[in-house]
Design a protein around this motif. Sequence first.
Motif, PDB file in Angstrom:
ATOM      1  N   VAL A 116       0.867  -1.172   0.000  1.00 32.54           N
ATOM      2  CA  VAL A 116       0.000   0.000   0.000  1.00 32.54           C
ATOM      3  C   VAL A 116       0.909   1.229   0.000  1.00 32.54           C
ATOM      4  O   VAL A 116       1.672   1.450   0.940  1.00 32.54           O
ATOM      5  N   LEU A 117       0.837   2.029  -1.038  1.00 33.06           N
ATOM      6  CA  LEU A 117       1.706   3.192  -1.166  1.00 33.06           C
ATOM      7  C   LEU A 117       1.117   4.448  -0.529  1.00 33.06           C
ATOM      8  O   LEU A 117       1.846   5.266  -0.005  1.00 33.06           O
ATOM      9  N   ASP A 118      -0.188   4.601  -0.597  1.00 32.99           N
ATOM     10  CA  ASP A 118      -0.805   5.804  -0.055  1.00 32.99           C
ATOM     11  C   ASP A 118      -2.174   5.435   0.499  1.00 32.99           C
ATOM     12  O   ASP A 118      -3.036   4.948  -0.227  1.00 32.99           O
ATOM     13  N   HIS A 119      -2.364   5.660   1.790  1.00 34.79           N
ATOM     14  CA  HIS A 119      -3.635   5.319   2.419  1.00 34.79           C
ATOM     15  C   HIS A 119      -3.957   6.414   3.441  1.00 34.79           C
ATOM     16  O   HIS A 119      -3.108   6.768   4.265  1.00 34.79           O
ATOM     17  N   PRO A 120      -5.188   6.958   3.414  1.00 38.39           N
ATOM     18  CA  PRO A 120      -5.514   8.083   4.298  1.00 38.39           C
ATOM     19  C   PRO A 120      -5.650   7.713   5.775  1.00 38.39           C
ATOM     20  O   PRO A 120      -5.487   8.559   6.640  1.00 38.39           O
ATOM     21  N   GLY A 121      -5.932   6.464   6.077  1.00 37.84           N
ATOM     22  CA  GLY A 121      -6.127   6.056   7.469  1.00 37.84           C
ATOM     23  C   GLY A 121      -5.079   5.055   7.900  1.00 37.84           C
ATOM     24  O   GLY A 121      -4.002   4.963   7.322  1.00 37.84           O
ATOM     25  N   SER A 122      -5.400   4.287   8.926  1.00 35.67           N
ATOM     26  CA  SER A 122      -4.466   3.262   9.389  1.00 35.67           C
ATOM     27  C   SER A 122      -5.009   1.880   9.043  1.00 35.67           C
ATOM     28  O   SER A 122      -6.215   1.651   9.037  1.00 35.67           O
ATOM     29  N   ILE A 123      -4.118   0.971   8.785  1.00 35.69           N
ATOM     30  CA  ILE A 123      -4.479  -0.404   8.440  1.00 35.69           C
ATOM     31  C   ILE A 123      -4.066  -1.279   9.614  1.00 35.69           C
ATOM     32  O   ILE A 123      -2.896  -1.323   9.988  1.00 35.69           O
ATOM     33  N   ARG A 124      -5.052  -1.975  10.208  1.00 35.88           N
ATOM     34  CA  ARG A 124      -4.811  -2.849  11.356  1.00 35.88           C
ATOM     35  C   ARG A 124      -5.433  -4.202  11.097  1.00 35.88           C
ATOM     36  O   ARG A 124      -6.124  -4.385  10.099  1.00 35.88           O
ATOM     37  N   ALA A 125      -5.217  -5.127  11.983  1.00 34.38           N
ATOM     38  CA  ALA A 125      -5.794  -6.457  11.890  1.00 34.38           C
ATOM     39  C   ALA A 125      -7.321  -6.334  11.775  1.00 34.38           C
ATOM     40  O   ALA A 125      -7.941  -5.565  12.510  1.00 34.38           O
TER      41      ALA A 125
END
Length: 118
Positions: free
Chosen positions: A102-111
């Motif tokens: 993921v190169l650009d994501h506005p939020g956070s990525i969690r489990a």
Amino acid sequence: LRLPILKVRQDEDVGTIITGRVETGSLKSGSKVLFSPSGQVGEVRSIRKDGADISEAKGGDVVTVCLGDTVSADNLHRGMVASQPTNDPAADAETFVAQVIVLDHPGSIRAGYCPAIA
């Protein structure tokens, strides 16, 4: 040869016609092709690129392929892949492993994160 089908149509004069982009390899008039995952085999009657007949299509070419009556248009669908039946034919896959970056994501990525793919 890998040629994913983008469009299929039936013409009463020339038979089954497919459109797609040659991703790898080359395709020549008169050659046999295997359509995966159905296993149907057809013969290339003619190839057209940009409205002109050509004898061979190479990687990157967007082409229209006339199969005549060797395969019915009802048996072919968008997303199927044409390949050579004798040299590394395309095969079905039950599963596959991919590495996604993921190169650009506005939020956070969690489990448990569930992305929406548009």
